[in-house]
Design a protein around this motif. Structure first.
Motif, PDB file in Angstrom:
ATOM      1  N   ILE A 312       0.844  -1.200   0.000  1.00  0.00           N
ATOM      2  CA  ILE A 312       0.000   0.000   0.000  1.00  0.00           C
ATOM      3  C   ILE A 312       0.876   1.246   0.000  1.00  0.00           C
ATOM      4  O   ILE A 312       2.048   1.206   0.367  1.00  0.00           O
ATOM      5  CB  ILE A 312      -0.929   0.066   1.240  1.00  0.00           C
ATOM      6  N   ASN A 313       0.303   2.351  -0.418  1.00  0.00           N
ATOM      7  CA  ASN A 313       0.843   3.678  -0.160  1.00  0.00           C
ATOM      8  C   ASN A 313      -0.111   4.339   0.823  1.00  0.00           C
ATOM      9  O   ASN A 313      -1.329   4.200   0.690  1.00  0.00           O
ATOM     10  CB  ASN A 313       0.925   4.504  -1.435  1.00  0.00           C
ATOM     11  N   TYR A 314       0.430   5.042   1.809  1.00  0.00           N
ATOM     12  CA  TYR A 314      -0.455   5.591   2.829  1.00  0.00           C
ATOM     13  C   TYR A 314      -0.050   7.012   3.195  1.00  0.00           C
ATOM     14  O   TYR A 314       1.059   7.467   2.941  1.00  0.00           O
ATOM     15  CB  TYR A 314      -0.451   4.707   4.084  1.00  0.00           C
ATOM     16  N   ILE A 336      -5.104   4.959   3.375  1.00  0.00           N
ATOM     17  CA  ILE A 336      -4.570   4.225   2.225  1.00  0.00           C
ATOM     18  C   ILE A 336      -4.778   5.055   0.970  1.00  0.00           C
ATOM     19  O   ILE A 336      -5.909   5.269   0.515  1.00  0.00           O
ATOM     20  CB  ILE A 336      -5.228   2.843   2.088  1.00  0.00           C
ATOM     21  N   ASP A 337      -3.675   5.525   0.412  1.00  0.00           N
ATOM     22  CA  ASP A 337      -3.706   6.418  -0.740  1.00  0.00           C
ATOM     23  C   ASP A 337      -3.527   5.661  -2.046  1.00  0.00           C
ATOM     24  O   ASP A 337      -3.606   6.242  -3.118  1.00  0.00           O
ATOM     25  CB  ASP A 337      -2.597   7.468  -0.586  1.00  0.00           C
ATOM     26  N   GLY A 338      -3.253   4.376  -1.961  1.00  0.00           N
ATOM     27  CA  GLY A 338      -3.080   3.556  -3.152  1.00  0.00           C
ATOM     28  C   GLY A 338      -2.825   2.122  -2.761  1.00  0.00           C
ATOM     29  O   GLY A 338      -2.126   1.846  -1.781  1.00  0.00           O
ATOM     30  N   GLN A 351      -8.818  -1.295   0.299  1.00  0.00           N
ATOM     31  CA  GLN A 351      -9.171  -0.369  -0.771  1.00  0.00           C
ATOM     32  C   GLN A 351      -8.619   1.027  -0.519  1.00  0.00           C
ATOM     33  O   GLN A 351      -8.330   1.398   0.621  1.00  0.00           O
ATOM     34  CB  GLN A 351     -10.700  -0.271  -0.893  1.00  0.00           C
ATOM     35  N   HIS A 352      -8.491   1.789  -1.614  1.00  0.00           N
ATOM     36  CA  HIS A 352      -8.148   3.204  -1.512  1.00  0.00           C
ATOM     37  C   HIS A 352      -9.201   3.905  -0.651  1.00  0.00           C
ATOM     38  O   HIS A 352     -10.399   3.709  -0.827  1.00  0.00           O
ATOM     39  CB  HIS A 352      -8.119   3.829  -2.910  1.00  0.00           C
ATOM     40  N   GLY A 353      -8.741   4.710   0.316  1.00  0.00           N
ATOM     41  CA  GLY A 353      -9.663   5.426   1.197  1.00  0.00           C
ATOM     42  C   GLY A 353      -9.869   4.765   2.539  1.00  0.00           C
ATOM     43  O   GLY A 353     -10.369   5.411   3.476  1.00  0.00           O
ATOM     44  N   ASP A 354      -9.506   3.477   2.678  1.00  0.00           N
ATOM     45  CA  ASP A 354      -9.550   2.832   3.998  1.00  0.00           C
ATOM     46  C   ASP A 354      -8.556   3.516   4.939  1.00  0.00           C
ATOM     47  O   ASP A 354      -7.492   3.978   4.505  1.00  0.00           O
ATOM     48  CB  ASP A 354      -9.188   1.344   3.897  1.00  0.00           C
ATOM     49  N   LEU A 410      -3.327   3.133  -8.433  1.00  0.00           N
ATOM     50  CA  LEU A 410      -3.510   4.575  -8.463  1.00  0.00           C
ATOM     51  C   LEU A 410      -2.881   5.201  -9.698  1.00  0.00           C
ATOM     52  O   LEU A 410      -3.280   6.268 -10.130  1.00  0.00           O
ATOM     53  CB  LEU A 410      -2.906   5.187  -7.192  1.00  0.00           C
ATOM     54  N   ALA A 411      -1.881   4.526 -10.262  1.00  0.00           N
ATOM     55  CA  ALA A 411      -1.180   5.100 -11.412  1.00  0.00           C
ATOM     56  C   ALA A 411      -2.005   5.023 -12.689  1.00  0.00           C
ATOM     57  O   ALA A 411      -1.661   5.641 -13.687  1.00  0.00           O
ATOM     58  CB  ALA A 411       0.150   4.380 -11.628  1.00  0.00           C
ATOM     59  N   GLY A 412      -3.074   4.246 -12.676  1.00  0.00           N
ATOM     60  CA  GLY A 412      -3.945   4.201 -13.843  1.00  0.00           C
ATOM     61  C   GLY A 412      -3.687   3.017 -14.754  1.00  0.00           C
ATOM     62  O   GLY A 412      -4.503   2.683 -15.576  1.00  0.00           O
ATOM     63  N   ASN A 413      -2.521   2.364 -14.618  1.00  0.00           N
ATOM     64  CA  ASN A 413      -2.206   1.177 -15.402  1.00  0.00           C
ATOM     65  C   ASN A 413      -2.254   1.422 -16.908  1.00  0.00           C
ATOM     66  O   ASN A 413      -2.586   0.531 -17.685  1.00  0.00           O
ATOM     67  CB  ASN A 413      -3.156   0.019 -15.061  1.00  0.00           C
TER      68      ASN A 413
END
Length: 513
Positions: A312-314, A336-338, A351-354, A410-413
């Motif tokens: 995760i990124n946080y 959690i930012d990603g 998930q993002h936002g947890d 988060l990078a969009g893939n």
């Protein structure tokens, strides 16, 4: 009578053979023991003096000092000579109040401390004490001078394991840093200002401190945190910080030394001081021994640290600026930012936002609560993360992965994201207005996730770093970054400029292969 004599002789011979066989098996078995298990055997045969007091008892540090001092060594390192090194040595000599006359092409030297943790010569110290040294000399408390070799280093925790060829060395007993309490008495043992075998006393003033020293350039005039070593400091990447803070006097030269409780047990490895002058001004910081145990055992067994990743990124919500950047009204926990594709968190359903509120049942008040806990674990281990999702508490069992994962969601893939990840081993996201204001920049991209061993990792950048330009060309998007890196292939050199997560600046040069 003859029969009795024969029986006695047979028993004697049999006993001798049994002891010999046991010693052979013991030596083979000993090589596979962890440092902690080795110490259990050692201290079963060599118990500590029972008169050593607890911090709640009478304040008498003599027995603890006597137990620890013989196992703390003086480390002297030598580096390749250059005129630049001489200039740096002169500068730091003045900073630390040492008179160091300039000598043409003199091989630069530095000093620090180390702690013997195994009778067969294994010594723990800081990575920044021995990093890039050409020669490492160890002086024991009984004035023997031994040459040491590096077994392994871990910049992420600023720990290193070195070894000397010796036997039956005195050792410090490994304690339990989880049991350390704020307010208890501790001793710092090391070699400040080349004053060998110095013992100072103080109390634990805080736990779980993250001070941004691991990965910082320390070139910010307002940054008070300094590694406690008599030498210029190399840059190491952002890592795991959960320091024990103490007001026991720690000065340059104490790096790698012992922080022990009043029972003479090692609870931390002294690493840094808070100072605007380079000398002691009130607070020192030590790496918890429970984190060190895992790192050192991995280095001895594998040659490097086998680290597990949540994936995760946080954002640490204890920082009001970071909380405002993600529009959260919470003051504790990790937002959690990603979530990294292929990582353990994604597989578990995070998930993002947890907002992570607990790790294995323990409350999280700042990021060090999570990083130190996970830093002690191996790939494949499970960790229970409790999160706040839309106001409701949920728990997830996350299996740690051996790598941080592939491309962060988060990078969009996109094709650009994946191609860039293949080239530099990292993913990125655009810089928002709040971040531009925080870092006082007008352009840039944020490093979102970093793959170990990639270009961005080798440059020492971490998640949260901001790249503002490539080869002096401003970067405004991920596409700009990708194009600039492609163009740099023709030059053979890549210069990345920007801001570290702590706000300090970097200008890192990478030679393209």
């Amino acid at each position: 009578m003859k029969r009795f004599g024969l029986t006695l002789l047979t028993a004697f011979v049999g006993g001798t053979l049994a002891i010999g066989a046991y010693k052979v098996m013991e030596n083979r078995y000993d090589d596979n023991l962890s440092f902690e298990d080795k110490q259990k055997v050692y201290f079963t045969n060599n118990p500590l003096n029972n008169n050593i007091t607890s911090s709640a008892g009478e304040v008498d540090f003599t027995q603890a000092a006597a137990a620890v001092t013989p196992a703390v060594v003086y480390i002297r390192t030598t580096y390749a000579a250059s005129s630049q090194d001489n200039d740096m040595s002169d500068m730091f000599g003045q900073l630390f109040g040492q008179r160091m006359p300039r000598q043409q092409q003199r091989a630069p030297q530095a000093s620090g401390s180390g702690v013997i943790i195994s009778p067969d010569g294994y010594i723990v110290t800081n990575n920044h004490v021995v990093d890039k040294a050409e020669k490492i000399s160890v002086t024991t408390n009984d004035h023997r001078i031994l040459q040491a070799k590096v077994i392994g280093k871990d910049p992420n925790t600023d720990l290193a394991l070195i070894k000397v060829e010796a036997t039956n060395l005195p050792i410090v007993k490994l304690g339990n840093s989880d049991d350390v309490r704020v307010g208890e008495w501790v001793l710092a043992v090391g070699n400040p200002f080349n004053l060998t075998s110095t013992v100072t006393a103080g109390i634990v003033s805080a736990k779980g401190r993250g001070i941004g020293i691991i990965g910082s350039n320390n070139d910010d005039d307002d940054n008070p945190f300094t590694p406690s070593r008599n030498a210029p400091q190399p840059k190491v990447r952002q890592g795991i910080e959960s320091f024990i803070q103490t007001d026991a006097a720690i000065n340059p030269g104490n790096s790698g030394g012992a922080l022990v409780n009043t029972r003479g047990e090692l609870i931390g490895i002294n690493s840094a001081i808070a100072s605007h002058t380079g000398s002691y001004e009130g607070y020192g910081f030590a790496i918890p021994v429970n984190l060190a145990k895992k790192v050192l055992n991995d280095i001895k067994r594998f040659g490097s640290v086998k680290r597990g990743y949540v994936g995760i990124n946080y954002v640490d919500l204890s920082d009001p600026d970071q909380a405002a950047a993600v529009k959260s009204d919470k003051s504790v926990g990790l937002y959690i930012d990603g979530v990294t594709t292929g990582g353990g968190a994604a597989a578990a359903g995070l998930q993002h936002g947890d907002i992570i509120t607990k790790v294995d049942g323990s409350m999280i008040t700042e990021s060090s609560d999570l990083t130190e806990h996970v830093g002690r674990m191996q790939p494949g281990d499970k960790v229970k993360l409790t999160v706040d999702r839309d106001g409701k508490e949920r728990s997830f069992d996350v299996t740690l992965k051996a790598t941080a994962g592939e491309v962060a969601s988060l990078a969009g893939n996109s094709a650009t994201d994946k191609a860039l990840f293949d080239k530099v081993g990292a993913t990125f996201r655009p810089l928002n207005e709040s971040q531009k204001s925080k870092y006082h920049v007008s352009s840039g991209v944020v490093v979102n996730s970093v793959s170990e061993g990639g270009m961005i990792d080798e440059l020492g950048l971490t998640s949260g770093s901001v790249i503002t330009s490539v080869n002096r060309t401003p970067i405004n998007s991920v596409q700009d970054l990708s194009s600039a890196i492609d163009a740099s292939n023709r030059r053979g050199t890549l210069i990345l400029s920007g801001k570290n997560p702590d706000g300090s600046s970097f200008n890192n040069v990478y030679t393209l292969r």
